[in-house]
Design a protein around this motif. Sequence first.
Motif, PDB file in Angstrom:
ATOM      1  N   GLU A   1       4.597  14.056  -1.964  1.00  0.00           N
ATOM      2  CA  GLU A   1       5.942  14.620  -1.940  1.00  0.00           C
ATOM      3  C   GLU A   1       6.649  14.357  -3.272  1.00  0.00           C
ATOM      4  O   GLU A   1       7.286  15.254  -3.839  1.00  0.00           O
TER       5      GLU A   1
ATOM      6  N   MET B   1       0.841  -1.175   0.000  1.00  0.00           N
ATOM      7  CA  MET B   1       0.000   0.000   0.000  1.00  0.00           C
ATOM      8  C   MET B   1       0.891   1.245   0.000  1.00  0.00           C
ATOM      9  O   MET B   1       1.861   1.332   0.741  1.00  0.00           O
ATOM     10  N   SER B   2       0.556   2.196  -0.839  1.00  0.00           N
ATOM     11  CA  SER B   2       1.390   3.387  -0.934  1.00  0.00           C
ATOM     12  C   SER B   2       1.012   4.421   0.122  1.00  0.00           C
ATOM     13  O   SER B   2      -0.119   4.485   0.578  1.00  0.00           O
ATOM     14  N   ASP B   3       1.985   5.201   0.480  1.00  0.00           N
ATOM     15  CA  ASP B   3       1.808   6.260   1.463  1.00  0.00           C
ATOM     16  C   ASP B   3       1.375   7.522   0.717  1.00  0.00           C
ATOM     17  O   ASP B   3       2.133   8.055  -0.096  1.00  0.00           O
ATOM     18  N   PRO B   4       0.165   8.034   0.968  1.00  0.00           N
ATOM     19  CA  PRO B   4      -0.311   9.198   0.214  1.00  0.00           C
ATOM     20  C   PRO B   4       0.563  10.444   0.408  1.00  0.00           C
ATOM     21  O   PRO B   4       0.726  11.247  -0.512  1.00  0.00           O
ATOM     22  N   PHE B   5       1.158  10.581   1.580  1.00  0.00           N
ATOM     23  CA  PHE B   5       2.023  11.737   1.809  1.00  0.00           C
ATOM     24  C   PHE B   5       3.309  11.623   0.994  1.00  0.00           C
ATOM     25  O   PHE B   5       3.807  12.597   0.443  1.00  0.00           O
ATOM     26  N   ARG B   6       3.847  10.421   0.913  1.00  0.00           N
ATOM     27  CA  ARG B   6       5.064  10.191   0.117  1.00  0.00           C
ATOM     28  C   ARG B   6       4.767  10.386  -1.371  1.00  0.00           C
ATOM     29  O   ARG B   6       5.564  10.968  -2.099  1.00  0.00           O
ATOM     30  N   ASP B   7       3.611   9.910  -1.801  1.00  0.00           N
ATOM     31  CA  ASP B   7       3.217  10.094  -3.193  1.00  0.00           C
ATOM     32  C   ASP B   7       3.073  11.583  -3.520  1.00  0.00           C
ATOM     33  O   ASP B   7       3.492  12.048  -4.586  1.00  0.00           O
TER      34      ASP B   7
END
Length: 115
Positions: free
Chosen positions: A9, A1-7
């Motif tokens: 950024e 699952m991807s991290d929305p904050f990292r995406d």
Amino acid sequence: MSDPFRDREKGFEAKYEHDEALRFRILTRRNKLLGLWVAAEIGKTGRDADVYAQALIDYALVHGAPDALASRVYADLTNAGVEITRHRLEVRMSKLLHEAEAKINEERVAGSPSF
């Protein structure tokens, strides 16, 4: 699952890189147009004008500050006997920046990137 904050950024970083590359292309095009204009003002044509324009592009890359380029151009013009005020030169540089930006944007829309 991807991290929305990292995406998010990563998206901001990609946009910053794109904007900086576009800014570089616009400034380089402006400097070329400026070089060709100055060359014409001081009587250079053809290959000599192209060489002068490339020298200004290189100068701007090395010295970075817009004032350094303006000072170089002002000195070249006045040394060649061209009467110009610093204000007129800055206005010309501003107009050429807008012209360069418009040309780059036209090329982006047409899909033909070039300097």
